[in-house]
Design an enzyme around this catalytic site. Structure first.
Site, PDB file in Angstrom:
ATOM      1  N   ARG A 176       9.614  24.196  44.487  1.00  0.00           N
ATOM      2  CA  ARG A 176      10.124  25.553  44.675  1.00  0.00           C
ATOM      3  C   ARG A 176      10.436  26.229  43.344  1.00  0.00           C
ATOM      4  O   ARG A 176      10.161  27.421  43.177  1.00  0.00           O
ATOM      5  CB  ARG A 176      11.364  25.516  45.583  1.00  0.00           C
ATOM      6  CG  ARG A 176      11.994  26.879  45.864  1.00  0.00           C
ATOM      7  CD  ARG A 176      10.985  27.979  46.185  1.00  0.00           C
ATOM      8  NE  ARG A 176      10.065  27.641  47.251  1.00  0.00           N
ATOM      9  CZ  ARG A 176       8.978  28.332  47.530  1.00  0.00           C
ATOM     10  NH1 ARG A 176       8.639  29.388  46.794  1.00  0.00           N
ATOM     11  NH2 ARG A 176       8.185  27.971  48.526  1.00  0.00           N
ATOM     12  N   LYS A 222      16.512  45.176  31.079  1.00  0.00           N
ATOM     13  CA  LYS A 222      16.594  45.362  32.533  1.00  0.00           C
ATOM     14  C   LYS A 222      15.878  44.198  33.211  1.00  0.00           C
ATOM     15  O   LYS A 222      14.811  44.329  33.795  1.00  0.00           O
ATOM     16  CB  LYS A 222      15.982  46.712  32.926  1.00  0.00           C
ATOM     17  CG  LYS A 222      16.766  47.899  32.365  1.00  0.00           C
ATOM     18  CD  LYS A 222      16.081  49.214  32.664  1.00  0.00           C
ATOM     19  CE  LYS A 222      16.848  50.380  32.051  1.00  0.00           C
ATOM     20  NZ  LYS A 222      16.170  51.680  32.261  1.00  0.00           N
ATOM     21  N   LYS A 248      23.292  53.539  21.573  1.00  0.00           N
ATOM     22  CA  LYS A 248      22.837  54.467  22.604  1.00  0.00           C
ATOM     23  C   LYS A 248      23.870  55.572  22.803  1.00  0.00           C
ATOM     24  O   LYS A 248      24.861  55.649  22.081  1.00  0.00           O
ATOM     25  CB  LYS A 248      22.547  53.702  23.886  1.00  0.00           C
ATOM     26  CG  LYS A 248      21.483  52.601  23.684  1.00  0.00           C
ATOM     27  CD  LYS A 248      20.981  52.039  24.974  1.00  0.00           C
ATOM     28  CE  LYS A 248      20.014  52.985  25.644  1.00  0.00           C
ATOM     29  NZ  LYS A 248      19.394  52.412  26.864  1.00  0.00           N
ATOM     30  N   GLU A 297      19.582  55.846  19.374  1.00  0.00           N
ATOM     31  CA  GLU A 297      19.009  56.733  20.383  1.00  0.00           C
ATOM     32  C   GLU A 297      19.260  58.194  20.027  1.00  0.00           C
ATOM     33  O   GLU A 297      20.371  58.567  19.641  1.00  0.00           O
ATOM     34  CB  GLU A 297      19.629  56.423  21.743  1.00  0.00           C
ATOM     35  CG  GLU A 297      19.132  57.314  22.873  1.00  0.00           C
ATOM     36  CD  GLU A 297      19.798  56.969  24.197  1.00  0.00           C
ATOM     37  OE1 GLU A 297      19.433  55.931  24.774  1.00  0.00           O
ATOM     38  OE2 GLU A 297      20.681  57.719  24.631  1.00  0.00           O
ATOM     39  N   ASP A 304      14.781  59.277  23.663  1.00  0.00           N
ATOM     40  CA  ASP A 304      15.091  59.057  25.067  1.00  0.00           C
ATOM     41  C   ASP A 304      14.896  60.320  25.892  1.00  0.00           C
ATOM     42  O   ASP A 304      15.514  61.353  25.629  1.00  0.00           O
ATOM     43  CB  ASP A 304      16.533  58.575  25.212  1.00  0.00           C
ATOM     44  CG  ASP A 304      16.840  58.136  26.630  1.00  0.00           C
ATOM     45  OD1 ASP A 304      16.070  57.333  27.179  1.00  0.00           O
ATOM     46  OD2 ASP A 304      17.844  58.607  27.192  1.00  0.00           O
TER      47      ASP A 304
END
Length: 285
Positions: free
Chosen positions: A102, A137, A169, A202, A224
Site C-alpha cells: 500500500r 502548497k 511576501k 514579492e 504576483d
C-alpha cells in the site's frame, strides 16, 4: 535548496512514519493466512497513461521492509507509460511484499500524477528560457515525495521549506512596515546570524518592483498576480539585476504567454495540489 543528504533524511522519515502508520503491531491479514516461509512474486501494473514516478521510492520502501526482497525494474522513473505496462517485478517473502504494497502504491500513484502534470507544463514552455517551479502548497508530511516527483517530471524545486530561503511576501512586508524596511531588516538578520540565504521579495505592482530594485541585494522578484502587460514592463525594468518569477492564477492556457514575457520562472501550486492519482496496481504473478 536543501542538500541531497537532508532531502534523503526527509524521505527516510516519510517511509518510517508511513510504515508505522500502516503496519502498527502487524499485518494480521497476511500473518493469519500466509506462512512466514512463503515466497512469491508481484508486478507493478500500469493502468493509466502519463509519466512514471516513484520507482526509486518503491525500491527504498521494499529495502526498509525486507532487505531480502529483489526488485527487477522494467521502466525507470521519468519514462512515459501506458495501460498494460509493467514498471517492475518484486520477489521474495510474500508477507513482506504485502506489508510494503500500500505504501508503494500510494506513493507512486501520487508521484506519477505530479510528474505527469509537471511534464505537461514543461512541454508548454518548450522554446522559451522559462522554467516551471513548484511551491510549498504540498501535502503535509510528504513534501519531499511531491517535490521529488516535480523534478522527475522536468520541473524545478522552489525552496523546500521556510528555513532554506527567505521569501518576503505581502504579509511580511505589511507587518514589517513596508518593502524597504523588510529588506533592510532581513539583510541585518542574515548578517547577524551568519546565514547565507537567498532573498526573494514579492511585488504587487510596478512601484513595488522599483522599490525592491532600489533596496538591492535581492536574488529574485516575485511578480504576483501581474497581468501580461505589467509583467513585460516589470521584466524590462528589472533587466539582468535579478531573477524574475511570475505567480498567481497562471493556468496551462496562460503559462506560455507569461513565459514569452521573459520571466525566469513561473511557479504553480497546481503541480502538487491539483492532480488526480495515476491508476497503478501491484498484482501477484
Amino acid at each position: 535548496m536543501i542538500s541531497a543528504e537532508k532531502f534523503q533524511e526527509e524521505i527516510d522519515l516519510i517511509i518510517a512514519n508511513a510504515l508505522r502508520e500502516d503496519i502498527g503491531d502487524g499485518d494480521h491479514s497476511s500473518l493469519a493466512c500466509i506462512p512466514e516461509s512463503a515466497t512469491g512474486k508481484a508486478k507493478l501494473l500500469v493502468k493509466d497513461t502519463g509519466i512514471l514516478a516513484g520507482v526509486d521510492f518503491a525500491r527504498q520502501v521494499f529495502q526498509v521492509v525486507d532487505p531480502g526482497l529483489v526488485m527487477d525494474v522494467q521502466i525507470p522513473d521519468g519514462n512515459p507509460v501506458r495501460e498494460g505496462d509493467i514498471a517492475f517485478y518484486i520477489a521474495g517473502s510474500a508477507q513482506s511484499i504485502l506489508k510494503a504494497e500500500r505504501l508503494v502504491l500510494n506513493g507512486m500513484q501520487r508521484m506519477s500524477a505530479i510528474a505527469t502534470k509537471t511534464s505537461e507544463y514543461v512541454k508548454l514552455l518548450e522554446g522559451t528560457e522559462t522554467k516551471i517551479l513548484d511551491t510549498r502548497k504540498t501535502t503535509p508530511g510528504i513534501r519531499a515525495l511531491e517535490k521529488w516527483a516535480v523534478r522527475i517530471g522536468g520541473g524545478v524545486n522552489h525552496r523546500f521549506a521556510l528555513y532554506d530561503m527567505v521569501m518576503l511576501k505581502d504579509n511580511h512586508i505589511d507587518f514589517a512596515g513596508g518593502i524597504t524596511r523588510a529588506i533592510a531588516k532581513t539583510k541585518a538578520y542574515l548578517k547577524s546570524r551568519q546565514k547565507d540565504l537567498k532573498i526573494i521579495v514579492e511585488a504587487r505592482d510596478l512601484e513595488e518592483v522599483s522599490e525592491i530594485l532600489q533596496a538591492g541585494g535581492v536574488f529574485r522578484i516575485l511578480l504576483d498576480n501581474f497581468d501580461l502587460t505589467q509583467t513585460r514592463e516589470a521584466v524590462r525594468l528589472i533587466g539582468d539585476r535579478c531573477q524574475t518569477e511570475s505567480s498567481g492564477g497562471i493556468t496551462a492556457k496562460t503559462l506560455r504567454s507569461y513565459a514569452e514575457c521573459g520571466v525566469t520562472y513561473v511557479s504553480s501550486g497546481a503541480l502538487t495540489h491539483s492532480v488526480s492519482n495515476m491508476d497503478l496496481s501491484l498484482k501477484a504473478v
